[in-house]
Design an enzyme around this catalytic site. Structure first.
Site, mmCIF file in Angstrom:
data_model
loop_
_atom_site.group_PDB
_atom_site.id
_atom_site.type_symbol
_atom_site.label_atom_id
_atom_site.label_comp_id
_atom_site.label_asym_id
_atom_site.label_seq_id
_atom_site.Cartn_x
_atom_site.Cartn_y
_atom_site.Cartn_z
ATOM 1 N N THR A 187 0.860 -1.167 0.000
ATOM 2 C CA THR A 187 0.000 0.000 0.000
ATOM 3 C C THR A 187 0.903 1.225 0.000
ATOM 4 O O THR A 187 1.916 1.252 0.701
ATOM 5 C CB THR A 187 -0.962 -0.022 1.206
ATOM 6 O OG1 THR A 187 -1.604 1.239 1.307
ATOM 7 C CG2 THR A 187 -0.275 -0.323 2.510
ATOM 8 N N LYS A 205 -8.446 22.316 8.171
ATOM 9 C CA LYS A 205 -8.661 22.994 9.450
ATOM 10 C C LYS A 205 -8.566 24.491 9.208
ATOM 11 O O LYS A 205 -7.509 24.999 8.857
ATOM 12 C CB LYS A 205 -7.608 22.540 10.464
ATOM 13 C CG LYS A 205 -8.158 22.567 11.858
ATOM 14 C CD LYS A 205 -7.284 21.784 12.807
ATOM 15 C CE LYS A 205 -7.944 21.761 14.179
ATOM 16 N NZ LYS A 205 -7.074 21.279 15.202
ATOM 17 N N TRP A 212 -12.740 22.155 11.992
ATOM 18 C CA TRP A 212 -12.595 21.174 10.926
ATOM 19 C C TRP A 212 -13.688 21.341 9.884
ATOM 20 O O TRP A 212 -14.851 21.522 10.218
ATOM 21 C CB TRP A 212 -12.704 19.750 11.501
ATOM 22 C CG TRP A 212 -11.440 19.292 12.170
ATOM 23 C CD1 TRP A 212 -10.362 20.059 12.488
ATOM 24 C CD2 TRP A 212 -11.143 17.972 12.588
ATOM 25 N NE1 TRP A 212 -9.400 19.297 13.082
ATOM 26 C CE2 TRP A 212 -9.854 18.006 13.167
ATOM 27 C CE3 TRP A 212 -11.823 16.760 12.540
ATOM 28 C CZ2 TRP A 212 -9.232 16.879 13.692
ATOM 29 C CZ3 TRP A 212 -11.210 15.637 13.057
ATOM 30 C CH2 TRP A 212 -9.926 15.688 13.629
HETATM 31 P P1 AMP Z 1 -6.878 1.697 0.246
HETATM 32 O O1 AMP Z 1 -6.017 1.205 1.327
HETATM 33 O O2 AMP Z 1 -6.172 2.188 -0.951
HETATM 34 O O3 AMP Z 1 -7.925 0.695 -0.105
HETATM 35 O O4 AMP Z 1 -7.632 2.994 0.817
HETATM 36 C C1 AMP Z 1 -8.418 2.917 1.969
HETATM 37 C C2 AMP Z 1 -9.026 4.253 2.246
HETATM 38 O O5 AMP Z 1 -10.003 4.593 1.256
HETATM 39 C C3 AMP Z 1 -9.802 4.279 3.539
HETATM 40 O O6 AMP Z 1 -8.974 4.399 4.660
HETATM 41 C C4 AMP Z 1 -10.702 5.475 3.314
HETATM 42 O O7 AMP Z 1 -10.006 6.695 3.526
HETATM 43 C C5 AMP Z 1 -11.027 5.385 1.842
HETATM 44 N N1 AMP Z 1 -12.340 4.726 1.655
HETATM 45 C C6 AMP Z 1 -12.592 3.455 1.341
HETATM 46 N N2 AMP Z 1 -13.916 3.234 1.232
HETATM 47 C C7 AMP Z 1 -14.531 4.398 1.496
HETATM 48 C C8 AMP Z 1 -15.894 4.835 1.557
HETATM 49 N N3 AMP Z 1 -16.904 4.029 1.286
HETATM 50 N N4 AMP Z 1 -16.121 6.134 1.894
HETATM 51 C C9 AMP Z 1 -15.102 6.988 2.151
HETATM 52 N N5 AMP Z 1 -13.814 6.644 2.095
HETATM 53 C C10 AMP Z 1 -13.523 5.368 1.777
#
Ligand code: AMP
Length: 540
Positions: free
Chosen positions: A178, A431, A436
Site C-alpha cells: 500500500t 482545518k 474542521w
Molecule cells: P486503500 O487502502 O487504498 O484501499 O484505501 C483505503 C481508504 O479509502 C480508507 O482508509 C478510506 O479513507 C477510503 N475509503 C474506502 N472506502 C470508502 C468509503 N466508502 N467512503 C469513504 N472513504 C472510503
C-alpha cells in the site's frame, strides 16, 4: 482421537462450486472461457508447474498481470502449495515496483508480456535470485529476458496436483503493498485463515441485502484491479458461490461496457472515478445497465454520482474498507432503501459493520465519542481478518495497532441509528480558524451540481486562518455558469444549517481532469502541492 480439526485453507473454497456449479463459466474477455471443472484442473496444473519450478512453503510468487483467468488461478494455486502470492501493483513507478519485489523477496515472477520492458529495466537490480514465467494472451513473447517459458505451455506440460496438503491455517497466503503519502510502500499480508473468514463474511454481509445483494444468479465482473487488496477479496467470494465470472483484462470503458452487455454482468465493484468514467463513456448511452449492481469503495460515493447511476437503473451503494482490512469493514445499510422514497444518503453512507467486525469512533485518548451524528473521531476496528503487521516495519505496525485496535486514519461519526459516515481522511482534513471542515461534505454538495464530473476539496495554507478550503473541479459546460450554481448550492446549505459559513470555499479552480493515484482514486496530495505552489507564487 481422530477428530479432524479442519484448518481454514484456500483450497476449501473450491469444494462447494465443484459440487453445485461445475458447468458454470469463468471468462477472460475474448481470450479464454471454461467451466469450473476446467478451472480446478488448471489450478492443479498451475500448482504442478509452480512446484516443478521449486516453489512451495516459504516461497514468494509475484504476479504482474491485467485482470485475467490466470490471475484467478494464481489466487488459488500459489497459496494451495503453501507459497505466498505477491500481487504487484502494476500502476506504481518502476522504482516502486523494484522496491516491492526486493522487499517481498520474490522467488518467481509471473509477468504479462506488456510489463516485460519495465521488468527488463529493473531486472539487474533485483537483489535475490529469481525466475520468470511469461503471461501472454496469444502465446507470443520476445526473448528480452531469460524465462522458464510461457504460462499456458507450462500448464499444458505440468504434472497436475490433485491432492493438496493441509497447512497451518495461519500460513501467509498473500502479500501486496500500500502506498502512503510519504515513505516507501508498506507490505500488507493475509493468512489463509483470514482470507477464508473474509470470504465467508463478505458472502454473509452482501448476500442478504434486500432487493439485490450477491446471490447465485449473479454474473460477476471486478472493476477493481486484482492487485488492489485481491480485487477486494470478491473473486474468492464469487468462486465460493460458483458464480459466472468475467475478467476484463486491461480496463477500457468501451470494452467494459461491451462485456457487461455480452455476458449480462449483474455485479461489480469499483472506485467512484471508474464508475463515473463508465457512465460518461459514449457507449454508456446505448448499454442497458438496469440489471447491474455496483458496490463503490476505496473513496466516498458522492451523492451526485449515486443519483446519476440510479437514474440509469443501476443498484449502487457504498462499502468501506482499506488495504489493511482485507478490505471489508462496513456496507451501506440497504434495509432502509426498500422504501422508494429513501434518501440517496442511505446508499452513500458507509453504513453498518460487516459480520464479525467491531467499529469504534474514538478521540485521541481512545475514548468513544458520542453516537450523536455530530461528534467525529478516528475510526478504529477489529475483525478476524485485519492485517497483523506491516512487513519488516515495526514502527508502522505499532502505530497501526496502537491500543489494540487497527487505526484506519479515517475520521467519521456514528448517527444515533448506528450508521457510520466518513467525513474525512485524517491527512486530508481541512482545518480553518481552528475548525474542521469535512472535505467529503463539500465534495458531496458539489457532486449534485449538473456538469460537475469530478471534484476534490483540499486545504491550502492561509496566513490568517491556517488553512482555507479550495475546490478543484473537472466539468463539462460553461465554467462560470457552473460556479454560479455551485455558489447557490453552498449558500443554500449554509442557510439550511447543513454547512458552516467558514466551510464555504473562497476559491474554485477548474481543470481538465483531476490527478489519480495508482488505484484510480483522486490524488489530493498532488492537488495540495500544485495549488499550494500556485498560491505561494501568486502572492509572493
Ligand atoms: P486503500 O487502502 O487504498 O484501499 O484505501 C483505503 C481508504 O479509502 C480508507 O482508509 C478510506 O479513507 C477510503 N475509503 C474506502 N472506502 C470508502 C468509503 N466508502 N467512503 C469513504 N472513504 C472510503
Amino acid at each position: 482421537m481422530t477428530a479432524y480439526a479442519y484448518p481454514l485453507l484456500i483450497k476449501q473454497i473450491l469444494t462447494a462450486p465443484l459440487s453445485h456449479a461445475p458447468l458454470q463459466e469463468i471468462i477472460h474477455a475474448d481470450v479464454m472461457r471454461y467451466d469450473y471443472r476446467t478451472f480446478v484442473d488448471r489450478v492443479g496444473r498451475a500448482a504442478g508447474a509452480l512446484r516443478a519450478l521449486g516453489m512451495g512453503e516459504g516461497n514468494v510468487v509475484a504476479v504482474l498481470d491485467w485482470d485475467s483467468n490466470r490471475y484467478l488461478e494464481c489466487f488459488f494455486a500459489v497459496p494451495m502449495i503453501g507459497a505466498t502470492l505477491h500481487t504487484v501493483n502494476i500502476r506504481l513507478s518502476p522504482e516502486q515496483i523494484l522496491f516491492t519485489i526486493n522487499h517481498a523477496e520474490d522467488d518467481l515472477i509471473l509477468c504479462h508480456v506488456e510489463f516485460l520492458p519495465m521488468l527488463s529495466e529493473i531486472a539487474a537490480r533485483i537483489e535475490r535470485p529469481w525466475r520468470l514465467v511469461i503471461l501472454t494472451d496469444d502465446g507470443v513473447f520476445p526473448a528480452s529476458l531469460p524465462s522458464e517459458g510461457e504460462y499456458e505451455a507450462l500448464l499444458a506440460g505440468a504434472c497436475p496436483v490433485s491432492d493438496f496438503p493441509d497447512f497451518d491455517e495461519n500460513i501467509r497466503a498473500t502479500l501486496f503493498y500500500t502506498t502512503g503519502t510519504t515513505g516507501d510502500p508498506k507490505g500488507v499480508s493475509y493468512s489463509q485463515r483470514q482470507l477464508v473468514l473474509h470470504t465467508m463474511a463478505v458472502a454473509a454481509g452482501l448476500g442478504p441485502i434486500p432487493g439485490g445483494g450477491l446471490n447465485r444468479g449473479d454474473v460477476y465482473m471486478p472493476i477493481t484491479p486484482l492487485f488492489h487488496v485481491h480485487g477486494w477479496g470478491i473473486p474468492y467470494v464469487a468462486t465460493l458461490m460458483g458464480l459466472k465470472q468475467v475478467y476484463p483484462g486491461r480496463y477500457d470503458p468501451a470494452k467494459l461496457l461491451g462485456l457487461i452487455s455480452e455476458h449480462d454482468v449483474t455485479f461489480s465493484h469499483c472506485v467512484p472515478t471508474i464508475l463515473s468514467m463508465l457512465l460518461t463513456a459514449p457507449e454508456a448511452a446505448t448499454t442497458d445497465l438496469s440489471r447491474w449492481k455496483v458496490i463503490i469503495g476505496g473513496s466516498a460515493l458522492p451523492s451526485g454520482l449515486a443519483q446519476q447511476a440510479l437514474d440509469r437503473g443501476i443498484d449502487v451503494h457504498a462499502a468501506y474498507g482499506m488495504s489493511e482490512t482485507c478490505p471489508f469493514l462496513t456496507v451501506a445499510d440497504m434495509m432502509g432503501t426498500r422504501d422508494p422514497n429513501a434518501p440517496v444518503s442511505l446508499r452513500t453512507a458507509t453504513g453498518k459493520p460487516a459480520p464479525m467486525v467491531q467499529i469504534r469512533v474514538v478521540d485521541a485518548e481512545m475514548n468513544d465519542v458520542p453516537r450523536d451524528g455530530v461528534s467525529t473521531g478516528e475510526i478504529v476496528a477489529r475483525a478476524p481478518w485485519l492485517t497483523q503487521s506491516y512487513l519488516k516495519n515495526e514502527a508502522g505496525t505499532k502505530a497501526l495497532w496502537h491500543g489494540g485496535w487497527l487505526h484506519t486514519g479515517d475520521v467519521g461519526l456514528f448517527d444515533n441509528m448506528g450508521t457510520l459516515r466518513i467525513t474525512d481522511r485524517l491527512k486530508d482534513v481541512i482545518k480553518t480558524g481552528g475548525e474542521w471542515v469535512s472535505s467529503l461534505e463539500l465534495e458531496n454538495l458539489a457532486s449534485d451540481v449538473d456538469g460537475i464530473l469530478e471534484v476534490a476539496a483540499i486545504g491550502i495554507p492561509d496566513p490568517k486562518w491556517g488553512e482555507r478550503p479550495l475546490l478543484v473541479i473537472a466539468a463539462v459546460g460553461d465554467a462560470a455558469a457552473i460556479e454560479t450554481k455551485l455558489r447557490a448550492t453552498f449558500a443554500h446549505a449554509v442557510t439550511s444549517g447543513a454547512l458552516s459559513k467558514w466551510a464555504v470555499p473562497d476559491q474554485i479552480e477548474f481543470v481538465d481532469c483531476l490527478p489519480k493515484t495508482s488505484v484510480g482514486k483522486l490524488d489530493k496530495k498532488v492537488l495540495r502541492t500544485t495549488f499550494t505552489y500556485k498560491k505561494a507564487n501568486k502572492h509572493g
